[in-house]
Design a protein around this motif. Structure first.
Motif, PDB file in Angstrom:
ATOM      1  N   ALA A 120     -12.534 -37.096 -26.008  1.00  0.00           N
ATOM      2  CA  ALA A 120     -12.203 -36.539 -27.905  1.00  0.00           C
ATOM      3  C   ALA A 120     -13.225 -35.484 -27.835  1.00  0.00           C
ATOM      4  CB  ALA A 120     -12.430 -38.253 -28.357  1.00  0.00           C
ATOM      5  N   HIS A 121     -14.253 -35.289 -26.462  1.00  0.00           N
ATOM      6  CA  HIS A 121     -15.623 -34.147 -27.329  1.00  0.00           C
ATOM      7  C   HIS A 121     -15.056 -33.096 -26.123  1.00  0.00           C
ATOM      8  CE1 HIS A 121     -17.482 -36.246 -30.394  1.00  0.00           C
ATOM      9  NE2 HIS A 121     -16.830 -36.743 -29.223  1.00  0.00           N
TER      10      HIS A 121
ATOM     11  N   TYR B 225     -11.614 -29.783 -24.158  1.00  0.00           N
ATOM     12  CA  TYR B 225     -12.129 -28.321 -23.575  1.00  0.00           C
ATOM     13  C   TYR B 225     -12.158 -28.018 -22.154  1.00  0.00           C
ATOM     14  CZ  TYR B 225     -13.094 -27.980 -28.370  1.00  0.00           C
ATOM     15  OH  TYR B 225     -13.039 -28.118 -30.141  1.00  0.00           O
ATOM     16  N   PHE B 226     -12.334 -29.457 -21.521  1.00  0.00           N
ATOM     17  CA  PHE B 226     -12.110 -28.713 -20.095  1.00  0.00           C
ATOM     18  C   PHE B 226     -10.545 -28.893 -19.086  1.00  0.00           C
ATOM     19  CE2 PHE B 226     -12.812 -30.456 -15.249  1.00  0.00           C
ATOM     20  CZ  PHE B 226     -13.316 -29.536 -14.830  1.00  0.00           C
ATOM     21  N   THR B 227     -10.065 -29.731 -20.346  1.00  0.00           N
ATOM     22  CA  THR B 227      -8.688 -30.018 -19.099  1.00  0.00           C
ATOM     23  C   THR B 227      -7.819 -28.351 -20.270  1.00  0.00           C
ATOM     24  OG1 THR B 227      -8.656 -32.648 -19.991  1.00  0.00           O
ATOM     25  CG2 THR B 227      -6.575 -31.322 -19.789  1.00  0.00           C
TER      26      THR B 227
ATOM     27  N   GLY C 126     -19.307 -26.904 -31.600  1.00  0.00           N
ATOM     28  CA  GLY C 126     -20.292 -27.684 -31.726  1.00  0.00           C
ATOM     29  C   GLY C 126     -19.900 -28.482 -30.623  1.00  0.00           C
ATOM     30  N   THR C 127     -18.913 -28.765 -29.960  1.00  0.00           N
ATOM     31  CA  THR C 127     -18.420 -29.938 -29.396  1.00  0.00           C
ATOM     32  C   THR C 127     -19.417 -29.533 -28.142  1.00  0.00           C
ATOM     33  OG1 THR C 127     -16.309 -30.062 -29.388  1.00  0.00           O
ATOM     34  CG2 THR C 127     -17.158 -30.534 -27.519  1.00  0.00           C
ATOM     35  N   GLY C 128     -19.750 -27.920 -28.057  1.00  0.00           N
ATOM     36  CA  GLY C 128     -21.195 -27.256 -26.865  1.00  0.00           C
ATOM     37  C   GLY C 128     -21.734 -27.947 -27.211  1.00  0.00           C
TER      38      GLY C 128
END
Length: 116
Positions: free
Chosen positions: A95-96, A100-102, A67-69
């Motif tokens: 928040a989005h 995930y990148f972190t 969903g974030t992607g």
């Protein structure tokens, strides 16, 4: 509520965007809301326990990540990036997709820290 209903509702037409239609409703409201605010309320619902096996949790997090992607590649995210001020833009980012990148950077840097 009436404003969002006049804009055509909050649902999207594709299967993958329906994963995050509440996020898209907030993004659309921020873009078209003309200075209106959203009031957030929390509700607790207690029910039976759920299966918390590895595959169940992995499936849930896969759903959130997909969903974030889908959120990242939309026009709403691009337009929000253009109009938000720096504190709001950084909050929106972390928040989005920033979360995930972190997590990726931490998981890639941990072996480097251990073995070097």
């Amino acid at each position: 509520k009436v404003f969002m209903m006049q804009q055509g509702g909050v649902s999207k037409a594709t299967k993958t965007l329906n994963l995050s239609e509440d996020i898209f409703a907030g993004m659309d409201f921020t873009l078209r809301g003309q200075g209106r605010t959203i009031h957030h309320q929390e509700y607790f619902h207690l029910a039976k326990g759920r299966d918390l096996g590895f595959n169940t949790v992995l499936g849930f997090f896969s759903k959130l990540a997909s969903g974030t992607g889908e959120q990242v590649i939309t026009r709403q995210a691009f337009r929000l990036g253009q109009i938000l001020h720096l504190p709001e833009a950084l909050t929106f980012y972390y928040a989005h997709v920033g979360y995930y990148f972190t997590q990726y950077l931490v998981s890639m840097s941990l072996p480097l820290l251990v073995f070097v």
